[in-house]
Structure formats: C-alpha cells, structure tokens
Motif scaffolding. Structure first.
Motif, PDB file in Angstrom:
ATOM      1  N   LYS A   9       0.850  -1.187   0.000  1.00 19.18           N
ATOM      2  CA  LYS A   9       0.000   0.000   0.000  1.00 19.18           C
ATOM      3  C   LYS A   9       0.884   1.234   0.000  1.00 19.18           C
ATOM      4  CE  LYS A   9      -3.608  -2.327   2.625  1.00 19.18           C
ATOM      5  NZ  LYS A   9      -4.323  -2.351   3.911  1.00 19.18           N
ATOM      6  N   LEU A  10       0.518   2.205  -0.810  1.00 24.06           N
ATOM      7  CA  LEU A  10       1.264   3.454  -0.869  1.00 24.06           C
ATOM      8  C   LEU A  10       0.913   4.320   0.334  1.00 24.06           C
ATOM      9  CD1 LEU A  10       0.717   4.232  -4.655  1.00 24.06           C
ATOM     10  CD2 LEU A  10       2.787   3.313  -3.596  1.00 24.06           C
ATOM     11  N   PHE A  11       1.913   5.034   0.866  1.00 27.45           N
ATOM     12  CA  PHE A  11       1.671   5.940   1.975  1.00 27.45           C
ATOM     13  C   PHE A  11       2.588   7.153   1.860  1.00 27.45           C
ATOM     14  CE2 PHE A  11       4.990   3.131   3.431  1.00 27.45           C
ATOM     15  CZ  PHE A  11       5.839   3.913   4.182  1.00 27.45           C
ATOM     16  N   LYS A  12       2.146   8.262   2.477  1.00 24.52           N
ATOM     17  CA  LYS A  12       2.895   9.524   2.440  1.00 24.52           C
ATOM     18  C   LYS A  12       3.771   9.647   3.674  1.00 24.52           C
ATOM     19  CE  LYS A  12      -1.273  11.496   0.588  1.00 24.52           C
ATOM     20  NZ  LYS A  12      -2.427  12.305   0.953  1.00 24.52           N
ATOM     21  N   ILE A  13       4.937  10.207   3.452  1.00 20.41           N
ATOM     22  CA  ILE A  13       5.829  10.513   4.574  1.00 20.41           C
ATOM     23  C   ILE A  13       6.538  11.828   4.248  1.00 20.41           C
ATOM     24  CG2 ILE A  13       7.605   8.996   3.609  1.00 20.41           C
ATOM     25  CD1 ILE A  13       8.582   8.480   6.467  1.00 20.41           C
ATOM     26  N   GLU A  14       6.430  12.786   5.154  1.00 16.89           N
ATOM     27  CA  GLU A  14       7.092  14.080   4.996  1.00 16.89           C
ATOM     28  C   GLU A  14       7.973  14.323   6.202  1.00 16.89           C
ATOM     29  OE1 GLU A  14       4.673  17.449   3.812  1.00 16.89           O
ATOM     30  OE2 GLU A  14       3.083  16.072   3.202  1.00 16.89           O
ATOM     31  N   GLY A  15       9.162  14.845   5.947  1.00 18.65           N
ATOM     32  CA  GLY A  15      10.052  15.124   7.060  1.00 18.65           C
ATOM     33  C   GLY A  15      11.435  15.521   6.608  1.00 18.65           C
ATOM     34  N   ASN A  16      12.356  15.519   7.551  1.00 16.08           N
ATOM     35  CA  ASN A  16      13.750  15.831   7.257  1.00 16.08           C
ATOM     36  C   ASN A  16      14.471  14.550   6.862  1.00 16.08           C
ATOM     37  OD1 ASN A  16      13.643  18.612   7.876  1.00 16.08           O
ATOM     38  ND2 ASN A  16      13.695  18.125  10.044  1.00 16.08           N
ATOM     39  N   VAL A  28      14.264  18.803   3.487  1.00 15.47           N
ATOM     40  CA  VAL A  28      12.867  18.457   3.684  1.00 15.47           C
ATOM     41  C   VAL A  28      12.385  17.727   2.439  1.00 15.47           C
ATOM     42  CG1 VAL A  28      10.546  19.375   4.020  1.00 15.47           C
ATOM     43  CG2 VAL A  28      12.484  20.405   5.224  1.00 15.47           C
ATOM     44  N   VAL A  29      11.721  16.585   2.657  1.00 16.98           N
ATOM     45  CA  VAL A  29      11.248  15.764   1.539  1.00 16.98           C
ATOM     46  C   VAL A  29       9.780  15.408   1.728  1.00 16.98           C
ATOM     47  CG1 VAL A  29      13.503  14.728   1.050  1.00 16.98           C
ATOM     48  CG2 VAL A  29      11.954  13.612   2.656  1.00 16.98           C
ATOM     49  N   LYS A  30       9.138  15.153   0.607  1.00 17.65           N
ATOM     50  CA  LYS A  30       7.816  14.531   0.567  1.00 17.65           C
ATOM     51  C   LYS A  30       8.016  13.243  -0.217  1.00 17.65           C
ATOM     52  CE  LYS A  30       5.255  18.866   0.416  1.00 17.65           C
ATOM     53  NZ  LYS A  30       4.329  19.691  -0.380  1.00 17.65           N
ATOM     54  N   ILE A  31       7.683  12.134   0.401  1.00 18.72           N
ATOM     55  CA  ILE A  31       7.926  10.820  -0.198  1.00 18.72           C
ATOM     56  C   ILE A  31       6.627  10.038  -0.229  1.00 18.72           C
ATOM     57  CG2 ILE A  31       9.060   8.579   0.195  1.00 18.72           C
ATOM     58  CD1 ILE A  31      11.416  10.133   1.406  1.00 18.72           C
ATOM     59  N   ILE A  32       6.450   9.279  -1.282  1.00 17.44           N
ATOM     60  CA  ILE A  32       5.434   8.238  -1.279  1.00 17.44           C
ATOM     61  C   ILE A  32       6.203   6.935  -1.173  1.00 17.44           C
ATOM     62  CG2 ILE A  32       3.626   7.051  -2.561  1.00 17.44           C
ATOM     63  CD1 ILE A  32       2.865   9.760  -3.737  1.00 17.44           C
ATOM     64  N   GLY A  33       5.938   6.228  -0.099  1.00 17.65           N
ATOM     65  CA  GLY A  33       6.647   4.986   0.167  1.00 17.65           C
ATOM     66  C   GLY A  33       5.737   3.785  -0.002  1.00 17.65           C
ATOM     67  N   ILE A  34       6.372   2.626   0.015  1.00 20.07           N
ATOM     68  CA  ILE A  34       5.647   1.368  -0.076  1.00 20.07           C
ATOM     69  C   ILE A  34       6.463   0.291   0.620  1.00 20.07           C
ATOM     70  CG2 ILE A  34       6.657   0.781  -2.326  1.00 20.07           C
ATOM     71  CD1 ILE A  34       3.856  -0.469  -2.996  1.00 20.07           C
ATOM     72  N   GLY A  44      11.092   3.689  -1.693  1.00 22.72           N
ATOM     73  CA  GLY A  44      10.628   4.984  -2.169  1.00 22.72           C
ATOM     74  C   GLY A  44      10.056   4.864  -3.569  1.00 22.72           C
ATOM     75  N   ALA A  45       8.811   5.296  -3.741  1.00 21.24           N
ATOM     76  CA  ALA A  45       8.155   5.261  -5.046  1.00 21.24           C
ATOM     77  C   ALA A  45       8.133   6.636  -5.703  1.00 21.24           C
ATOM     78  CB  ALA A  45       6.726   4.755  -4.896  1.00 21.24           C
ATOM     79  N   TYR A  46       8.303   7.678  -4.905  1.00 24.04           N
ATOM     80  CA  TYR A  46       8.225   9.059  -5.399  1.00 24.04           C
ATOM     81  C   TYR A  46       8.903   9.939  -4.357  1.00 24.04           C
ATOM     82  CZ  TYR A  46       6.056  13.661  -6.057  1.00 24.04           C
ATOM     83  OH  TYR A  46       5.849  15.001  -6.215  1.00 24.04           O
ATOM     84  N   VAL A  47       9.579  10.968  -4.830  1.00 24.67           N
ATOM     85  CA  VAL A  47      10.155  11.931  -3.895  1.00 24.67           C
ATOM     86  C   VAL A  47      10.066  13.328  -4.495  1.00 24.67           C
ATOM     87  CG1 VAL A  47      12.541  11.650  -4.698  1.00 24.67           C
ATOM     88  CG2 VAL A  47      12.116  12.506  -2.397  1.00 24.67           C
ATOM     89  N   GLU A  48       9.785  14.284  -3.650  1.00 26.75           N
ATOM     90  CA  GLU A  48       9.765  15.682  -4.049  1.00 26.75           C
ATOM     91  C   GLU A  48      10.529  16.454  -2.976  1.00 26.75           C
ATOM     92  OE1 GLU A  48       5.959  17.337  -5.281  1.00 26.75           O
ATOM     93  OE2 GLU A  48       6.420  19.082  -4.037  1.00 26.75           O
ATOM     94  N   TYR A  49      11.340  17.396  -3.414  1.00 20.65           N
ATOM     95  CA  TYR A  49      12.115  18.184  -2.461  1.00 20.65           C
ATOM     96  C   TYR A  49      12.578  19.466  -3.113  1.00 20.65           C
ATOM     97  CZ  TYR A  49      16.122  16.293  -5.021  1.00 20.65           C
ATOM     98  OH  TYR A  49      17.014  15.955  -6.003  1.00 20.65           O
ATOM     99  N   LYS A  50      12.996  20.377  -2.271  1.00 20.27           N
ATOM    100  CA  LYS A  50      13.605  21.625  -2.762  1.00 20.27           C
ATOM    101  C   LYS A  50      15.053  21.593  -2.391  1.00 20.27           C
ATOM    102  CE  LYS A  50       9.469  24.376  -2.506  1.00 20.27           C
ATOM    103  NZ  LYS A  50       8.810  25.561  -1.984  1.00 20.27           N
ATOM    104  N   ASN A  51      15.895  21.971  -3.328  1.00 14.63           N
ATOM    105  CA  ASN A  51      17.329  21.964  -3.076  1.00 14.63           C
ATOM    106  C   ASN A  51      17.825  23.374  -2.926  1.00 14.63           C
ATOM    107  OD1 ASN A  51      19.875  21.048  -2.760  1.00 14.63           O
ATOM    108  ND2 ASN A  51      20.164  20.470  -4.892  1.00 14.63           N
TER     109      ASN A  51
END
Length: 155
Positions: free
Chosen positions: A64-71, A126-132, A148-155
C-alpha cells in the motif's frame, strides 16, 4: 530549484504482478514502460495512508502506498529486503507528524542518482515521499523500512 522525480517502472512491475490493494490497482492504468509525470501520478493514484497509519502495523500495510514528509539525510543502514547497497541507497527520514525516531526509505540508485547527489550536497533536506512496503521484500520483525516510489524536495 524544485526537483520532482518520476515513479519508476520497476516498482510498477512489482506492484502489478503482486498486489491486489485498492490503491495499487489504480496503477494498472499505466504500462510498465510508461513514464508518468509526478503531477499525473499524484492526481491519478490515490494515496490515502499517512506514515502514522502504517508505522504501527507494517505487516498489514504491505503493498500500500503511503505519504511521509520530514527531514531526510543519507544513511548507511541496509537490512531486511533492502540489503543490496549496490542497488539501493538508504535515506533516513524523521517524519514531521509522528513520535517515531525515523524511517529508512530505500531508493534505487540507477533511478534516483540526482536525488542521491543532492542529499550528499545538502545532508538535511525536507522531503515529501510516497513509500511502499513491498510484500516480496518484507521480513517479519522489520520496523519503519520502506521503498521509495516518489520523492519531491527543494534543493
């Protein structure tokens, strides 16, 4: 600069061949060779679970896909189904919305080279990840380990 990575085809293959969860079934609209934009993936793929929903019962949340945001920062922990350091790199994520010390999220080196380099250059981003938690890599006793199925971040 905002970096967005795309859902990688290998994960789609694993999910399509082994899953029956409602959230994962939505991925069947894409073929294994499709590269889907991150926006399209997020718009068309329901991700109803949050890291808090998954952390206390990983065994029942496999595939199941789930969201995880953090450092996030690079880590050297390799274990359970993600013990191949040549294939994966480990990212330690301290979620914003949980009391858990952290998660180890593993990304394929060949698909996420730029993310890996950016983490080396900026060791606490700081990242936003969709994990599985893939059922074929899950092992009894594991805790706070995901792909990790997806990652979004600002550099």
């Amino acid at each position: 600069m905002r970096k967005i990575f795309y859902f990688f085809p290998l994960l789609i293959l694993v999910l399509l061949s082994a899953c029956s969860s409602t959230g994962v079934n939505q991925l069947k609209q894409y073929t294994v060779t499709d590269t889907v934009s991150a926006e399209e993936f997020l718009d068309k793929t329901p991700v109803d679970l949050d890291v808090k929903d998954v952390e206390d019962n990983e065994a029942s949340n496999q595939d199941k896909l789930f969201k995880i945001e953090g450092n996030a920062q690079l880590d050297d922990y390799y274990n359970y189904g993600f013990d191949d350091e040549d294939k994966y790199f480990s990212v330690s994520v301290i979620p914003f919305n949980t009391e858990i010390d952290g998660w180890n999220v593993y990304f394929q080196r060949d698909k996420y080279q730029e993310f890996y380099q950016d983490l080396k250059d900026n060791p606490d981003m700081v990242v936003k990840i969709i994990g599985i938690i893939p059922h074929n890599l899950y092992e009894d006793g594991q805790s706070n380990v995901a792909g990790g199925a997806y990652v979004e971040y600002k550099n």
